[in-house]
Design an enzyme around this catalytic site. Structure first.
Site, mmCIF file in Angstrom:
data_model
loop_
_atom_site.group_PDB
_atom_site.id
_atom_site.type_symbol
_atom_site.label_atom_id
_atom_site.label_comp_id
_atom_site.label_asym_id
_atom_site.label_seq_id
_atom_site.Cartn_x
_atom_site.Cartn_y
_atom_site.Cartn_z
ATOM 1 N N SER A 1 -7.558 -0.040 2.289
ATOM 2 C CA SER A 1 -6.503 1.422 2.793
ATOM 3 C C SER A 1 -7.566 1.814 3.063
ATOM 4 O O SER A 1 -8.129 2.353 3.837
ATOM 5 C CB SER A 1 -5.370 2.098 1.562
ATOM 6 O OG SER A 1 -4.691 2.899 2.018
ATOM 7 N N HIS B 1 1.842 1.941 4.864
ATOM 8 C CA HIS B 1 0.877 1.033 5.367
ATOM 9 C C HIS B 1 2.953 0.691 5.315
ATOM 10 O O HIS B 1 3.310 -1.129 5.055
ATOM 11 C CB HIS B 1 0.990 0.038 4.079
ATOM 12 C CG HIS B 1 -0.763 0.376 3.787
ATOM 13 N ND1 HIS B 1 -1.304 0.695 5.231
ATOM 14 C CD2 HIS B 1 -1.533 1.075 3.486
ATOM 15 C CE1 HIS B 1 -2.386 1.008 4.707
ATOM 16 N NE2 HIS B 1 -2.322 1.616 3.558
#
Length: 301
Positions: free
Chosen positions: A88, A194
């Protein structure tokens, strides 16, 4: 062959980065991060409070400060990677390690990313799903999603652990439908990262990324959304932008790292170390200085 992997914001805790701040080289990087941010992050890392530290606006710079401090310590001791990946927001630290970004640009991009994500008005949720293959999680998420209540697989962490991201109501329906899951754990996050609910931040993020000074990588980078090693800068840029709403394919990333002799989790976390071990990849964590002793037997590069 050595791989560096960089953790993301889910790894924050009060006291994080303590030994790295005390190291002369690591401490210098943390002080530079403090200078570049609107407000210093190191006091929050050291003392909290935790609710403020875990907020997206602070968590991402906090993790990145520790990541870059650990990277600087490794470089100072003569250790450099042959391939990098980041989980991430950790992908930005990986790009710094690969020579794509310098420290200042990395911090400015992380600050922009965290601000854009934290400013989104619509809030969603995320939940960790244990004991189901990703195909089953995808199937259930599609079944319970609605046009105005999306739900997707946001992260594939291991073969046995997936994170769904999207509407809180859709997650409630998912939880009721996933009777065959071993466990479902709501995550303490401020939004559905996401997932399509991040779309409102994409334009600002794309502008920030495309205007940032970057260089072609010196070593292969494995972007989250492709999980394929690359040295192509346009591919890296597109993947970094797409990551905001796209899936973190960490399981596939770990398999792409299966050929390395040793991985190092570069930051104050053991999360990725544990994940990599599920794929049989050797990894040590920079969460303690003992990692340097573990690496001492390797020839510095």
């Amino acid at each position: 062959m050595i791989g560096f992997v960089f953790p993301g914001q889910g790894t924050v805790r009060v006291g994080m980065g303590g030994w790295l701040r005390r190291d002369p080289v690591g401490g210098a990087v943390v002080r530079r991060v403090d200078e570049l941010l609107p407000e210093p992050i190191s006091p929050l890392c050291a003392r909290g409070p935790l609710p403020l530290l875990v907020d997206t606006a602070h968590a991402q710079p906090a993790v990145t400060a520790c990541n870059l401090a650990a990277l600087s310590v490794l470089r100072d001791r003569g250790h450099t990677p042959d391939v990098v990946a980041g989980h991430s927001v950790g992908e930005l630290s990986a790009l710094c390690a690969a020579g794509v970004l310098d420290v200042d640009t990395t911090i400015r991009l992380v600050a922009a990313r965290s601000r854009l994500m934290s400013e989104l008005a619509e809030t969603g949720a995320m939940a960790s799903v244990l004991g189901l293959p990703v195909e089953r999680v995808e199937q259930l998420a599609a079944q319970v999603a609605a046009p105005d209540e999306p739900l997707v697989v946001g992260l594939e962490n291991t073969a046995d652990q997936t994170v769904v991201s999207g509407s809180a109501r859709a997650i409630e329906r998912f939880t009721a439908a996933a009777a065959d899951a071993r466990k479902i754990v709501p995550l303490k996050v401020s939004n559905a990262f996401h997932s399509p609910l991040m779309a409102g931040a994409v334009d600002g993020w794309a502008e920030a990324v495309r205007s940032a000074p970057m260089r072609p990588p010196e070593i292969p980078v494995i972007p989250n959304v492709t999980a394929e090693p690359t040295t192509d800068l346009p591919t890296i840029v597109d993947a970094l932008i797409g990551q905001l709403t796209g899936r973190v394919r960490w399981t596939s990333t770990m398999r792409a790292l299966s050929g390395v002799d040793q991985c190092v989790e570069v930051g104050d976390s053991k999360a990725l170390t544990g994940m990599l071990r599920t794929e049989g990849v050797r990894c040590v964590s920079m969460s303690a200085p003992t990692a340097l002793r573990a690496l001492a037997g390797r020839t510095a590069t």
